[in-house]
Design an enzyme around this catalytic site. Structure first.
Site, short mmCIF file in Angstrom:
data_model
loop_
_atom_site.label_atom_id
_atom_site.label_comp_id
_atom_site.label_asym_id
_atom_site.label_seq_id
_atom_site.Cartn_x
_atom_site.Cartn_y
_atom_site.Cartn_z
N SER A 1 -1.71 -17.89 2.74
CA SER A 1 -1.43 -16.63 3.44
C SER A 1 -0.26 -15.90 2.79
O SER A 1 -0.32 -15.53 1.63
CB SER A 1 -1.17 -16.91 4.92
OG SER A 1 -1.03 -15.73 5.66
N ASP B 1 -1.53 -9.08 3.63
CA ASP B 1 -0.88 -10.25 3.05
C ASP B 1 -1.81 -10.86 2.00
O ASP B 1 -2.84 -10.28 1.66
CB ASP B 1 -0.53 -11.25 4.15
CG ASP B 1 -1.76 -11.82 4.84
OD1 ASP B 1 -2.83 -11.19 4.77
OD2 ASP B 1 -1.66 -12.90 5.45
N ASP C 1 -4.01 -13.34 1.86
CA ASP C 1 -5.41 -13.70 2.12
C ASP C 1 -6.14 -12.68 2.98
O ASP C 1 -7.25 -12.92 3.43
CB ASP C 1 -5.51 -15.09 2.75
CG ASP C 1 -5.01 -15.14 4.18
OD1 ASP C 1 -3.99 -14.50 4.47
OD2 ASP C 1 -5.62 -15.85 5.01
N ASP D 1 -5.72 -11.30 6.04
CA ASP D 1 -5.98 -11.35 7.48
C ASP D 1 -4.86 -10.70 8.29
O ASP D 1 -4.93 -10.64 9.52
CB ASP D 1 -6.22 -12.79 7.95
CG ASP D 1 -5.00 -13.69 7.85
OD1 ASP D 1 -4.00 -13.29 7.22
OD2 ASP D 1 -5.05 -14.81 8.41
#
Length: 471
Positions: free
Chosen positions: A108, A242, A244, A246
């Site tokens: 993340s 961010d 990834d 999400d």
């Protein structure tokens, strides 16, 4: 033969607020395989499947980790299907559409030397109970000595793009949309989607090195960059995420990044959401705006938000949740523009941005200005041991007034103390200060709410400065 239980226990990898996280060097091939074997075994107790979906972010360590997960799946008699670099919600969406579990290799927003694994059952993100089951499951497996080559399927990307074609409307056609690409897993997908919806897309800030963008602690450099880009390219909005994909970042025509929970309120209003589940750290404007029949405050972390959906769905037709980081979780199927959008109970960055863009006929700034004017700020102390954070917070809960005085808040009048997740103290003047250890890294996080942006930021700065002086 190796033991999943022993490998995981000795790995220095732990489940945080969302997924298993740790230093990339600790995610050895056998550790990744151990987590995958245990996850598959737990998932097979409730579901029948013969394939598993795997995807990655752009971290340098992610591909090798995916190879190890794929090898473990093959050992377990399950076919791995690799979807390459895509956003986490794109993988989750395709997993639910096809009825197979998924593993997302991502850390993340945390630094590039760390990484993680996120797990999805065929019906969505795993729960804390599932995490416990994974840790307790003991499967014997052969050591991973050879990593397989992985070949990319575009199916998950196409499923995700199709999901958001529902937002095709005149409101988006011709809009000038800047995409701060950096190293986001969705950077190419976003450019394609916004172009297909009729927007004029300007790609900005692409990086081939991994950049750990944290949507709850945006750097001053990225704040300045946003204002300059919006002015230079005459943008209607600037969008980023961010690592990834999400957690969203959205700046309107003034070039100021919106706080994630403010974006969440606007999205929920656009979708006509009746009941919300949100972490305790979110802005109290959620209740003050009066748009929602019920607001359930949870611990921080998407699994806790998702756990609250079952009760809300039993009583309301339109349910959702979001976090202070901006990730939006759709808890029930809804209809929009005479089309259905299926529930996606995991953090998503695209839904809130597209929803707000479709609503912003006169710009995004007026939408924000109509909300109750409560302002939040947050930051963190890096490399702050979790045990030290917990000990400090325990003392704060035991003697809140004395603790606040040590931080320089003399003669404070305490309205209430919330211990749902960390130490969250509400003062009689309306200020709120919330401290908790990060669930993903050795960091102490501080969240503040006040009646002006400057006051909120000043309180964050003062609090963290004083904590460092106490150390």
């Amino acid at each position: 033969m190796l033991s999943t239980n022993k490998l995981i226990y000795n790995s220095d990898i732990a489940f945080g607020t969302s997924g298993a996280r740790g230093l990339a060097v600790h995610f050895t091939s056998n550790v990744c395989a151990a987590f995958t074997h245990a996850f598959i075994a737990v998932a097979l107790r409730s579901f029948k499947f013969d394939s598993i979906a795997i995807a990655i972010d752009n971290r340098p360590s992610s591909y090798a980790m995916a190879q190890a997960c794929a090898m473990a799946a093959k050992q377990a008699g399950i076919k791995p299907v690799f979807y390459g670099v895509i956003p986490t919600p794109a993988l989750a969406c395709h997993s639910m559409e096809t009825g197979i579990p998924a593993v997302m290799v991502t850390g993340s927003h945390i630094p590039f030397d760390r990484n993680g694994l996120k797990f999805y059952r065929p019906d969505g993100e795993i729960s804390k109970a599932d995490e416990k089951a994974i840790l307790e499951t003991d499967i014997s497996f052969e050591s991973v000595s050879k990593l397989p080559d992985l070949y990319v399927s575009d199916d998950a990307k196409l499923t995700y793009l199709q999901r958001y074609k529902v937002f095709a409307s005149p409101a988006i056609v011709g809009k000038r949309v800047g995409i701060y690409e950096h190293s986001s897993a969705g950077r190419d997908l976003y450019r394609e989607l916004f172009s297909d919806l009729g927007a004029e897309v300007i790609s900005l800030g692409r990086s081939e090195e991994f950049i750990p963008i944290d949507t709850e602690a945006v750097s001053e450099e990225d704040r300045v960059r946003a204002r300059e880009w919006v002015a230079q390219y005459d943008l209607d909005l600037l969008f980023s995420t961010d690592g990834d994909g999400d957690r969203p970042l959205l700046a309107g025509e003034d070039g100021e990044w919106l706080r994630g929970d403010v974006l969440g309120i606007l999205c929920a209003q656009t979708l006509g959401i009746e009941a919300l589940a949100v972490p305790v750290s979110c802005n109290t404007a959620i209740e003050q705006c009066g748009a929602f029949t019920e607001v359930n405050r949870t611990r921080i972390g998407s699994p806790y938000v998702i756990d609250a959906f079952a009760d809300l769905n039993s009583r309301f037709a339109k349910v959702a949740g979001f976090e202070a980081n901006g990730g939006f979780l759709l808890g029930s199927d809804i209809r929009l523009n005479d089309q259905q959008i299926k529930a996606l109970p995991t953090r998503d960055a695209l839904l809130p941005v597209l929803a707000v863009l479709s609503l912003a006929k006169n710009g995004i700034v007026p939408l924000v200005q109509q909300l109750p004017q409560r302002f939040t700020a947050s930051d963190r102390i890096k490399n702050f041991a979790t045990d030290k954070s917990k000990a400090m917070i325990t003392k704060a809960i035991e003697a809140p007034v004395e603790f606040m005085e040590k931080l320089g808040y003399s003669s404070v009048l305490v309205d209430s103390v919330n211990t749902v997740d960390g130490f969250r103290i509400s003062l009689e003047n309306g200020d709120i200060i919330h401290l908790r250890p990060s669930g993903n890294a050795p960091e102490l996080r501080c969240y503040v709410e006040s009646d002006t942006p400057d006051s909120a930021q000043s309180l964050v700065n003062m609090t963290l400065k004083q904590i460092l002086m106490l150390d």
